[in-house]
Write a protein that holds these residues in place. Structure first.
Motif, PDB file in Angstrom:
ATOM      1  N   SER A  59       0.805  -1.216   0.000  1.00  0.00           N
ATOM      2  CA  SER A  59       0.000   0.000   0.000  1.00  0.00           C
ATOM      3  C   SER A  59       0.845   1.276   0.000  1.00  0.00           C
ATOM      4  O   SER A  59       0.306   2.376   0.051  1.00  0.00           O
ATOM      5  N   LEU A  60       2.174   1.126  -0.071  1.00  0.00           N
ATOM      6  CA  LEU A  60       3.051   2.297  -0.100  1.00  0.00           C
ATOM      7  C   LEU A  60       2.935   3.030  -1.436  1.00  0.00           C
ATOM      8  O   LEU A  60       2.654   2.408  -2.469  1.00  0.00           O
ATOM      9  N   SER A  61       3.158   4.327  -1.409  1.00  0.00           N
ATOM     10  CA  SER A  61       3.256   5.053  -2.671  1.00  0.00           C
ATOM     11  C   SER A  61       4.545   4.604  -3.353  1.00  0.00           C
ATOM     12  O   SER A  61       5.450   4.076  -2.699  1.00  0.00           O
ATOM     13  N   VAL A  62       4.644   4.820  -4.655  1.00  0.00           N
ATOM     14  CA  VAL A  62       5.845   4.436  -5.384  1.00  0.00           C
ATOM     15  C   VAL A  62       7.055   5.153  -4.799  1.00  0.00           C
ATOM     16  O   VAL A  62       8.117   4.558  -4.605  1.00  0.00           O
ATOM     17  N   SER A  63       6.885   6.421  -4.480  1.00  0.00           N
ATOM     18  CA  SER A  63       7.979   7.211  -3.919  1.00  0.00           C
ATOM     19  C   SER A  63       8.466   6.623  -2.594  1.00  0.00           C
ATOM     20  O   SER A  63       9.669   6.467  -2.379  1.00  0.00           O
ATOM     21  N   LYS A  64       7.544   6.300  -1.699  1.00  0.00           N
ATOM     22  CA  LYS A  64       7.925   5.729  -0.402  1.00  0.00           C
ATOM     23  C   LYS A  64       8.529   4.336  -0.563  1.00  0.00           C
ATOM     24  O   LYS A  64       9.456   3.973   0.149  1.00  0.00           O
ATOM     25  N   TYR A  65       8.008   3.573  -1.491  1.00  0.00           N
ATOM     26  CA  TYR A  65       8.528   2.230  -1.750  1.00  0.00           C
ATOM     27  C   TYR A  65       9.978   2.290  -2.229  1.00  0.00           C
ATOM     28  O   TYR A  65      10.848   1.593  -1.709  1.00  0.00           O
ATOM     29  N   ILE A  66      10.243   3.156  -3.198  1.00  0.00           N
ATOM     30  CA  ILE A  66      11.605   3.287  -3.718  1.00  0.00           C
ATOM     31  C   ILE A  66      12.528   3.861  -2.653  1.00  0.00           C
ATOM     32  O   ILE A  66      13.676   3.415  -2.510  1.00  0.00           O
ATOM     33  N   HIS A  67      12.034   4.817  -1.880  1.00  0.00           N
ATOM     34  CA  HIS A  67      12.832   5.380  -0.790  1.00  0.00           C
ATOM     35  C   HIS A  67      13.209   4.294   0.211  1.00  0.00           C
ATOM     36  O   HIS A  67      14.355   4.232   0.681  1.00  0.00           O
ATOM     37  N   ARG A  68      12.282   3.399   0.543  1.00  0.00           N
ATOM     38  CA  ARG A  68      12.555   2.308   1.488  1.00  0.00           C
ATOM     39  C   ARG A  68      13.620   1.372   0.923  1.00  0.00           C
ATOM     40  O   ARG A  68      14.542   0.960   1.630  1.00  0.00           O
ATOM     41  N   ALA A  69      13.508   1.035  -0.356  1.00  0.00           N
ATOM     42  CA  ALA A  69      14.498   0.148  -0.990  1.00  0.00           C
ATOM     43  C   ALA A  69      15.877   0.808  -0.987  1.00  0.00           C
ATOM     44  O   ALA A  69      16.884   0.155  -0.669  1.00  0.00           O
ATOM     45  N   LYS A  70      15.930   2.089  -1.312  1.00  0.00           N
ATOM     46  CA  LYS A  70      17.207   2.803  -1.308  1.00  0.00           C
ATOM     47  C   LYS A  70      17.791   2.884   0.100  1.00  0.00           C
ATOM     48  O   LYS A  70      19.005   2.771   0.280  1.00  0.00           O
ATOM     49  N   ALA A  71      16.944   3.086   1.108  1.00  0.00           N
ATOM     50  CA  ALA A  71      17.413   3.150   2.490  1.00  0.00           C
ATOM     51  C   ALA A  71      18.017   1.818   2.917  1.00  0.00           C
ATOM     52  O   ALA A  71      19.058   1.780   3.590  1.00  0.00           O
ATOM     53  N   LEU A  72      17.384   0.707   2.534  1.00  0.00           N
ATOM     54  CA  LEU A  72      17.935  -0.610   2.855  1.00  0.00           C
ATOM     55  C   LEU A  72      19.276  -0.818   2.156  1.00  0.00           C
ATOM     56  O   LEU A  72      20.230  -1.321   2.760  1.00  0.00           O
ATOM     57  N   GLY A 114       9.528  -6.400  -6.320  1.00  0.00           N
ATOM     58  CA  GLY A 114       8.586  -6.049  -5.261  1.00  0.00           C
ATOM     59  C   GLY A 114       7.316  -5.399  -5.761  1.00  0.00           C
ATOM     60  O   GLY A 114       6.348  -5.261  -5.021  1.00  0.00           O
ATOM     61  N   LEU A 115       7.310  -4.973  -7.027  1.00  0.00           N
ATOM     62  CA  LEU A 115       6.096  -4.394  -7.593  1.00  0.00           C
ATOM     63  C   LEU A 115       5.059  -5.469  -7.896  1.00  0.00           C
ATOM     64  O   LEU A 115       3.865  -5.196  -7.938  1.00  0.00           O
ATOM     65  N   GLY A 116       5.510  -6.701  -8.122  1.00  0.00           N
ATOM     66  CA  GLY A 116       4.600  -7.823  -8.335  1.00  0.00           C
ATOM     67  C   GLY A 116       3.656  -7.606  -9.499  1.00  0.00           C
ATOM     68  O   GLY A 116       4.063  -7.271 -10.602  1.00  0.00           O
ATOM     69  N   SER A 117       2.378  -7.760  -9.245  1.00  0.00           N
ATOM     70  CA  SER A 117       1.369  -7.702 -10.302  1.00  0.00           C
ATOM     71  C   SER A 117       1.246  -6.311 -10.913  1.00  0.00           C
ATOM     72  O   SER A 117       0.819  -6.174 -12.050  1.00  0.00           O
ATOM     73  N   GLU A 118       1.621  -5.259 -10.186  1.00  0.00           N
ATOM     74  CA  GLU A 118       1.569  -3.910 -10.751  1.00  0.00           C
ATOM     75  C   GLU A 118       2.479  -3.798 -11.964  1.00  0.00           C
ATOM     76  O   GLU A 118       2.148  -3.147 -12.941  1.00  0.00           O
ATOM     77  N   LEU A 119       3.622  -4.422 -11.904  1.00  0.00           N
ATOM     78  CA  LEU A 119       4.568  -4.389 -13.024  1.00  0.00           C
ATOM     79  C   LEU A 119       3.972  -5.119 -14.222  1.00  0.00           C
ATOM     80  O   LEU A 119       4.059  -4.640 -15.347  1.00  0.00           O
ATOM     81  N   HIS A 120       3.316  -6.245 -13.967  1.00  0.00           N
ATOM     82  CA  HIS A 120       2.717  -7.010 -15.072  1.00  0.00           C
ATOM     83  C   HIS A 120       1.572  -6.240 -15.724  1.00  0.00           C
ATOM     84  O   HIS A 120       1.397  -6.299 -16.922  1.00  0.00           O
ATOM     85  N   MET A 121       0.806  -5.498 -14.927  1.00  0.00           N
ATOM     86  CA  MET A 121      -0.285  -4.712 -15.485  1.00  0.00           C
ATOM     87  C   MET A 121       0.269  -3.610 -16.384  1.00  0.00           C
ATOM     88  O   MET A 121      -0.281  -3.309 -17.426  1.00  0.00           O
ATOM     89  N   CYS A 122       1.394  -2.997 -15.997  1.00  0.00           N
ATOM     90  CA  CYS A 122       2.007  -1.945 -16.817  1.00  0.00           C
ATOM     91  C   CYS A 122       2.511  -2.497 -18.125  1.00  0.00           C
ATOM     92  O   CYS A 122       2.451  -1.825 -19.163  1.00  0.00           O
ATOM     93  N   ASN A 123       3.004  -3.712 -18.136  1.00  0.00           N
ATOM     94  CA  ASN A 123       3.519  -4.333 -19.356  1.00  0.00           C
ATOM     95  C   ASN A 123       2.409  -4.655 -20.340  1.00  0.00           C
ATOM     96  O   ASN A 123       2.641  -4.774 -21.529  1.00  0.00           O
ATOM     97  N   GLN A 124       1.169  -4.828 -19.856  1.00  0.00           N
ATOM     98  CA  GLN A 124       0.048  -5.187 -20.716  1.00  0.00           C
ATOM     99  C   GLN A 124      -0.584  -3.981 -21.374  1.00  0.00           C
ATOM    100  O   GLN A 124      -1.335  -4.114 -22.314  1.00  0.00           O
ATOM    101  N   ILE A 125      -0.280  -2.799 -20.912  1.00  0.00           N
ATOM    102  CA  ILE A 125      -0.902  -1.590 -21.455  1.00  0.00           C
ATOM    103  C   ILE A 125      -0.255  -1.196 -22.758  1.00  0.00           C
ATOM    104  O   ILE A 125       0.825  -1.372 -23.084  1.00  0.00           O
TER     105      ILE A 125
END
Length: 104
Positions: free
Chosen positions: A57-70, A93-104
């Motif tokens: 449920s994280l925003s993309v910005s917060k998700y990427i920030h968390r990955a960079k922090a780790l 970590g994007l999971g199904s969101e990445l697959h949905m973007c590839n289908q567009i």
């Protein structure tokens, strides 16, 4: 002089750990053994967090920030990860969101 500096920079509990040491090298080795284990444990924990990181449920910005922090935590512990590997973990970590973007 080096031994005195090391001992003076320790907390009370740290001083008790090195009280029987005779040389500064012995103090340093004792501290490395004591605190190096914590570092290895922390590295394993951060690696585990990175492996299981998902956007959820994280925003993309917060998700990427968390990955960079780790990744930064690993780098500061002397275990940097390659930028390409970080990108791979972020995309994974994007999971199904990445697959949905590839289908567009």
């Amino acid at each position: 002089m080096v031994m005195a500096y090391l001992i003076n920079s320790l907390s009370e509990s740290g001083v008790t750990q090195v009280a029987t040491c005779k040389t500064s090298a012995e103090v340093w080795h004792t501290l490395e053994v004591l605190y190096g284990t914590l570092t290895r444990s922390r590295i394993q924990q951060v690696n585990s967090e990175l492996l299981s990181l998902s956007k959820g449920s994280l925003s993309v910005s917060k998700y990427i920030h968390r990955a960079k922090a780790l990744a930064q935590t690993l780098a500061s512990a002397g275990k940097p990860i390659d930028d390409d590997d970080l990108v791979m973990w972020i995309l994974r970590g994007l999971g199904s969101e990445l697959h949905m973007c590839n289908q567009i």
